[in-house]
Design a protein around this motif. Structure first.
Motif, mmCIF file in Angstrom:
data_model
loop_
_atom_site.group_PDB
_atom_site.id
_atom_site.type_symbol
_atom_site.label_atom_id
_atom_site.label_comp_id
_atom_site.label_asym_id
_atom_site.label_seq_id
_atom_site.Cartn_x
_atom_site.Cartn_y
_atom_site.Cartn_z
ATOM 1 N N UNK A 1 66.161 71.008 -1.487
ATOM 2 C CA UNK A 1 64.734 70.661 -1.499
ATOM 3 C C UNK A 1 64.329 70.065 -2.842
ATOM 4 N N UNK A 2 64.865 70.590 -3.939
ATOM 5 C CA UNK A 2 64.588 70.005 -5.250
ATOM 6 C C UNK A 2 65.102 68.572 -5.328
ATOM 7 N N UNK A 3 66.299 68.339 -4.807
ATOM 8 C CA UNK A 3 66.880 67.001 -4.833
ATOM 9 C C UNK A 3 66.050 66.022 -3.992
ATOM 10 N N UNK A 4 65.655 66.459 -2.796
ATOM 11 C CA UNK A 4 64.834 65.598 -1.945
ATOM 12 C C UNK A 4 63.474 65.308 -2.577
ATOM 13 N N UNK A 5 62.906 66.295 -3.246
ATOM 14 C CA UNK A 5 61.628 66.074 -3.934
ATOM 15 C C UNK A 5 61.788 65.031 -5.037
ATOM 16 N N UNK A 6 62.875 65.125 -5.812
ATOM 17 C CA UNK A 6 63.100 64.144 -6.882
ATOM 18 C C UNK A 6 63.272 62.747 -6.319
ATOM 19 N N UNK A 7 63.947 62.626 -5.181
ATOM 20 C CA UNK A 7 64.096 61.312 -4.555
ATOM 21 C C UNK A 7 62.739 60.769 -4.122
ATOM 22 N N UNK A 8 61.911 61.628 -3.541
ATOM 23 C CA UNK A 8 60.576 61.191 -3.105
ATOM 24 C C UNK A 8 59.692 60.780 -4.259
ATOM 25 N N UNK A 9 59.771 61.504 -5.352
ATOM 26 C CA UNK A 9 58.932 61.195 -6.512
ATOM 27 C C UNK A 9 59.415 59.931 -7.217
ATOM 28 N N UNK A 10 60.712 59.655 -7.164
ATOM 29 C CA UNK A 10 61.225 58.470 -7.853
ATOM 30 C C UNK A 10 60.673 57.187 -7.238
ATOM 31 N N UNK A 11 60.276 57.207 -5.971
ATOM 32 C CA UNK A 11 59.674 56.032 -5.351
ATOM 33 C C UNK A 11 58.313 55.707 -5.917
ATOM 34 N N UNK A 12 57.644 56.694 -6.492
ATOM 35 C CA UNK A 12 56.339 56.459 -7.089
ATOM 36 C C UNK A 12 56.420 55.530 -8.291
ATOM 37 N N UNK A 13 57.470 55.622 -9.084
ATOM 38 C CA UNK A 13 57.589 54.751 -10.257
ATOM 39 C C UNK A 13 57.790 53.294 -9.825
ATOM 40 N N UNK A 14 58.549 53.079 -8.759
ATOM 41 C CA UNK A 14 58.729 51.717 -8.254
ATOM 42 C C UNK A 14 57.406 51.160 -7.743
ATOM 43 N N UNK A 15 56.615 51.993 -7.112
ATOM 44 C CA UNK A 15 55.299 51.572 -6.619
ATOM 45 C C UNK A 15 54.378 51.248 -7.795
ATOM 46 N N UNK A 16 54.439 52.040 -8.856
ATOM 47 C CA UNK A 16 53.630 51.766 -10.039
ATOM 48 C C UNK A 16 54.030 50.455 -10.698
ATOM 49 N N UNK A 17 55.348 50.191 -10.769
ATOM 50 C CA UNK A 17 55.821 48.922 -11.329
ATOM 51 C C UNK A 17 55.321 47.739 -10.512
ATOM 52 N N UNK A 18 55.323 47.873 -9.202
ATOM 53 C CA UNK A 18 54.834 46.807 -8.325
ATOM 54 C C UNK A 18 53.339 46.580 -8.533
ATOM 55 N N UNK A 19 52.571 47.655 -8.693
ATOM 56 C CA UNK A 19 51.130 47.517 -8.945
ATOM 57 C C UNK A 19 50.868 46.800 -10.263
ATOM 58 N N UNK A 20 51.656 47.121 -11.288
ATOM 59 C CA UNK A 20 51.500 46.445 -12.579
ATOM 60 C C UNK A 20 51.852 44.962 -12.460
ATOM 61 N N UNK A 21 52.901 44.650 -11.710
ATOM 62 C CA UNK A 21 53.295 43.248 -11.527
ATOM 63 C C UNK A 21 52.211 42.482 -10.778
ATOM 64 N N UNK A 22 51.589 43.106 -9.767
ATOM 65 C CA UNK A 22 50.512 42.439 -9.029
ATOM 66 C C UNK A 22 49.283 42.225 -9.915
ATOM 67 N N UNK A 23 48.977 43.186 -10.775
ATOM 68 C CA UNK A 23 47.856 43.020 -11.702
ATOM 69 C C UNK A 23 48.141 41.876 -12.680
#
Length: 85
Positions: A46-68
């Protein structure tokens, strides 16, 4: 955070080993240890799956910065700027 991520599963797995040692390796201790090992591995999974899920947030943040950046400059950050003569 390392307490939940690392030490909690390790402690649960060690409790299974300790149970076998204390009870002398009888059938009940092995069954209890198997249950503890299953619980410890479940916590680790469960810890490993949580880390995988949270790591997608950084990619989403990078995409938002690129769009801005695109909205401000009219081009993507990794594009070569146009040459003006």
């Amino acid at each position: 955070m390392n307490v939940v991520r690392i030490w909690l599963p390790v402690t649960i797995l060690a409790a299974g080993v300790l149970l076998i040692i204390v009870r002398g390796g009888d059938e009940t201790s092995i069954e209890g240890a198997a249950a503890l090992w299953g619980a410890g591995l479940s916590v680790a999974l469960l810890n490993w799956l949580h880390r995988i899920g949270v790591s997608g947030d950084s990619a989403r943040d990078d995409e938002d910065e690129a769009r801005a950046y695109f909205d401000r400059h009219g081009r993507w950050p990794d594009d070569v700027p146009p040459r003006h003569p």
